[in-house]
Structure formats: C-alpha cells, structure tokens
Design a protein around this motif. Structure first.
Motif, short mmCIF file in Angstrom:
data_model
loop_
_atom_site.label_atom_id
_atom_site.label_comp_id
_atom_site.label_asym_id
_atom_site.label_seq_id
_atom_site.Cartn_x
_atom_site.Cartn_y
_atom_site.Cartn_z
N ALA A 54 15.00 8.39 -3.64
CA ALA A 54 15.35 8.79 -5.00
C ALA A 54 14.93 7.78 -6.07
O ALA A 54 15.02 8.07 -7.26
N ALA A 55 14.46 6.62 -5.66
CA ALA A 55 14.11 5.56 -6.62
C ALA A 55 13.00 6.02 -7.58
O ALA A 55 12.03 6.66 -7.17
N ARG A 56 13.18 5.70 -8.83
CA ARG A 56 12.19 5.99 -9.87
C ARG A 56 11.96 4.72 -10.67
O ARG A 56 12.90 3.95 -10.92
N PHE A 57 10.74 4.53 -11.11
CA PHE A 57 10.39 3.33 -11.86
C PHE A 57 9.74 3.72 -13.18
O PHE A 57 9.07 4.75 -13.27
N ALA A 58 9.91 2.88 -14.15
CA ALA A 58 9.25 3.09 -15.44
C ALA A 58 7.73 3.04 -15.23
O ALA A 58 7.23 2.27 -14.41
N SER A 59 7.03 3.89 -15.95
CA SER A 59 5.57 3.92 -15.86
C SER A 59 4.94 2.97 -16.87
O SER A 59 5.51 2.72 -17.93
N THR A 60 3.80 2.47 -16.50
CA THR A 60 3.01 1.64 -17.41
C THR A 60 1.70 2.36 -17.69
O THR A 60 1.19 3.09 -16.86
N LYS A 61 1.17 2.16 -18.85
CA LYS A 61 -0.15 2.67 -19.20
C LYS A 61 -0.71 1.71 -20.23
O LYS A 61 -0.01 1.35 -21.18
N PHE A 62 -1.91 1.25 -20.01
CA PHE A 62 -2.55 0.25 -20.86
C PHE A 62 -1.86 -1.11 -20.73
O PHE A 62 -2.03 -1.98 -21.56
N ALA A 63 -1.06 -1.25 -19.70
CA ALA A 63 -0.46 -2.53 -19.35
C ALA A 63 -0.52 -2.62 -17.83
O ALA A 63 -0.54 -1.60 -17.14
N GLN A 64 -0.56 -3.81 -17.29
CA GLN A 64 -0.68 -3.96 -15.85
C GLN A 64 0.56 -3.44 -15.15
O GLN A 64 1.70 -3.67 -15.57
N GLY A 65 0.31 -2.68 -14.09
CA GLY A 65 1.39 -2.14 -13.27
C GLY A 65 0.91 -2.00 -11.84
O GLY A 65 -0.27 -2.20 -11.54
N TYR A 66 1.83 -1.68 -10.95
CA TYR A 66 1.46 -1.47 -9.55
C TYR A 66 0.93 -0.06 -9.35
O TYR A 66 1.44 0.91 -9.93
N ASP A 67 -0.08 0.06 -8.50
CA ASP A 67 -0.63 1.35 -8.12
C ASP A 67 0.47 2.23 -7.54
O ASP A 67 1.17 1.82 -6.60
N GLN A 68 0.64 3.40 -8.10
CA GLN A 68 1.74 4.27 -7.70
C GLN A 68 1.65 4.73 -6.25
O GLN A 68 2.66 4.78 -5.54
N ASN A 69 0.45 5.06 -5.79
CA ASN A 69 0.31 5.53 -4.40
C ASN A 69 0.70 4.45 -3.40
O ASN A 69 1.35 4.73 -2.41
N GLY A 70 0.29 3.22 -3.66
CA GLY A 70 0.64 2.12 -2.75
C GLY A 70 2.14 1.89 -2.69
O GLY A 70 2.70 1.70 -1.61
N VAL A 71 2.79 1.93 -3.85
CA VAL A 71 4.24 1.74 -3.89
C VAL A 71 4.93 2.91 -3.19
O VAL A 71 5.84 2.72 -2.38
N ASP A 72 4.49 4.13 -3.48
CA ASP A 72 5.11 5.31 -2.86
C ASP A 72 4.97 5.27 -1.34
O ASP A 72 5.92 5.61 -0.62
N ASN A 73 3.82 4.86 -0.84
CA ASN A 73 3.62 4.76 0.62
C ASN A 73 4.56 3.72 1.22
O ASN A 73 5.14 3.94 2.28
#
Length: 91
Positions: A54-73
């Motif tokens: 159920a965990a959800r994280f704030a999204s980043t755009k135009f700022a450095q963030g973690y790749d969503q697929n890697g984190v989800d896996n």
C-alpha cells in the motif's frame, strides 16, 4: 531478502521523467529493514506485507528521483519476504 542486504540497495535515478521522492523511499527502506530485523530475531515486525504493498511516495518531475519501476520491483520482493515471515515460513 535479508535485512543486511538493504544497505546495499541502489536504484537508478531519473530527472526528466517521473520518479519517486528519494528521501521518502530511503526512509521507508529503513522501516522495512527494522521489520525484517525484528522477524529475523524471532519477533513479529511492525511493518506488514500489506503496508508495503500500500505504500505510496510523492512523485518528482524535473527533479532527481528514484526510477519508479526499480522501486516497485524492490517493494514487491520486500512484501513477499514479509508475507513469508507472517505465514511462519523462512524466506
């Protein structure tokens, strides 16, 4: 997955497409690690497999963030490990 492995986790980063907030993910990994340590010491962990799903994280755009697929896996694997502990199985 063992709690000792989590300090070695590295995710690809993204800057110009959506990613997950790095501090939020890092903090959640600490919580996962604490729960795994509890299970590994014979006590129930405070974080459940369901909470990881159920965990959800704030999204980043135009700022450095973690790749969503890697984190989800990673979260899928962490959830499966916690579920095995919850079911009384050794992962």
């Amino acid at each position: 997955m063992h709690s000792s492995e989590l300090s070695k986790i590295r995710f690809a980063t993204t800057k110009f497409r959506e990613g997950y907030s790095m501090p939020a993910v890092d903090d959640f990994i600490i919580e996962i690690s604490k729960s795994l340590q509890q299970w590994e010491s014979g006590r129930p962990g405070q974080l459940t497999a369901e909470a990881v799903i159920a965990a959800r994280f704030a999204s980043t755009k135009f700022a450095q963030g973690y790749d969503q697929n890697g984190v989800d896996n990673f979260l899928d694997e962490a959830s499966a490990t916690l579920a095995a502990h919850e079911a009384g199985k050794r992962p």
